[in-house]
Design an enzyme around this catalytic site. Structure first.
Site: not given
Ligand code: AHM
Ligand code: MG
Length: 343
Positions: A67, A73, A96-97, A118, A120, A287
């Site tokens: 990502d 973050d 997460e990071e 996580d 942020l 999460e």
């Molecule tokens: P999407 O864009 O595929 O629908 O993903 C959204 C989801 C959210 O529910 C969540 O907050 C986020 O992706 C998690 O990703 P990150 O931790 O990288 O922010």
């Molecule tokens: Mg997340």
């Protein structure tokens, strides 16, 4: 006799009350949560001024999940690690990071607790002023008597073993929602006094809802069972309150929080969108598990479509899971479709 409402008390007072109710409590857990709250206040302040400073926008790097990593973050991750490592109550952290476990530097004392977080979540929403959040789950190491270094086997535990879990929501106001297994309580940050005050006492999620939250643009990537769940919620049927309303922020904490208060089911199913993420996008340890504990304590349910999230034995730190979470009856309906009990 009706219990007197404690609305308005500070989070510190609330933690101390809970500590007093538990004769075995040593205060170390209260100390740990208090420090996490300070970290969240710092993050909240930065989030609130994100549009003003050069802190907005991507860094151009990618995290271990591929990502794009946003500056905030990294900031949030750093704040939590630096504040929590010296508390003396943790044996390690998982973020997460960070690809690997985060060790406590040797100059600091250690304890038995493990913090998974996580820093942020919902980071794609930072740039556009949409709510984001910090998610956390706290465990005790499996082998507390061990003098040995912490290892992954101490950390990889089912979510059911969490001793506390919750989240901070950086939205129109900043909130903390947490549980230690004695109800779910929500606190709102009053910026003028810098304190979290109890605003939502003993939250209970409605058993059944009329809201579904999912990124429906992935419909083509879902299997037939997953499609059938969403088709069901969209079908017109007055008696069961269908069609449900769709609400999807794209920030897990924001979507979850709304559903917790109003009732609703949030879904992030497995899909064929990204062959590198066949089990869905969301991570079990940082999460799904924390929110699963919160929702269970509020009377709701979380499942991967087949088994309760809290019963999944993690095989590795950054394991992903499909997630169906929210109002109990709605999650059970989704589960019934996945198990083939409904068609
Ligand atoms: P999407 O864009 O595929 O629908 O993903 C959204 C989801 C959210 O529910 C969540 O907050 C986020 O992706 C998690 O990703 P990150 O931790 O990288 O922010
Ligand atoms: Mg997340």
């Amino acid at each position: 006799m009706k219990k007197k409402s404690k609305v308005g008390i500070t989070i510190t007072q609330h933690l101390l009350n809970q500590q007093r109710e538990n004769p075995e409590a040593t205060g170390s857990f209260t100390k740990l949560l208090n420090e996490l709250i300070v970290a969240a206040k710092v993050i909240s302040r930065e989030v609130n001024k994100a549009g003003l400073a050069d802190i907005l926008g991507p860094t151009g790097t990618r995290n271990i999940y591929d990502d794009e990593v946003q500056k905030l973050d990294i900031f949030a991750n750093k704040v939590i690690i630096e504040r929590m490592q010296h508390v003396g109550e943790l044996c390690c952290m998982g973020s997460e990071e960070n690809e690997n476990l985060i060790e406590i530097p040797s100059q600091y004392p250690k304890g038995d607790y493990i913090l998974m977080f996580d820093p942020l979540d919902g980071s794609s929403n930072i740039d556009v002023n949409v709510s984001i959040g910090t998610i956390f789950g706290i465990y005790k190491r499996k082998n507390p008597d061990s003098c040995s270094e912490i290892s992954l086997s101490d950390v990889l535990q089912k979510g059911i073993n969490q001793v506390a879990a919750g989240y901070f929501l950086y939205g129109s106001s900043t909130m903390m929602v947490y549980t230690t297994g004695h109800g779910v309580h929500g606190f709102t940050l009053f910026p003028s006094i810098g304190e979290f005050l109890l605003s939502h006492e003993n939250i209970k999620i409605p058993e059944k809802s009329t809201i579904y939250s999912v990124n429906e643009s992935y419909y083509a990537y879902w299997d037939d069972k997953t499609r059938a769940i969403v088709d069901y919620f969209k079908k017109v049927d007055k008696d069961t309150g269908r069609p449900y309303t769709a609400r999807y922020v794209g920030s897990l904490v924001a979507d979850f929080h709304r559903n917790l208060l109003k009732g609703g089911i949030f879904m992030y199913p497995a899909d064929r969108k990204d062959p590198k993420k066949p089990g869905g996008k969301l991570r079990l340890m940082v999460e799904a598990n924390p929110l699963a504990m919160v929702v269970r304590e509020a009377g709701g349910y979380a499942s991967d479509g087949y088994v309760p999230i809290l019963d999944i034995d993690p095989g590795f730190l950054h394991q992903r899971t499909p997630l169906y979470i929210g109002s109990k009856k709605d999650v059970e309906i989704a589960e019934a479709f996945m198990k083939g009990e409904r068609k």
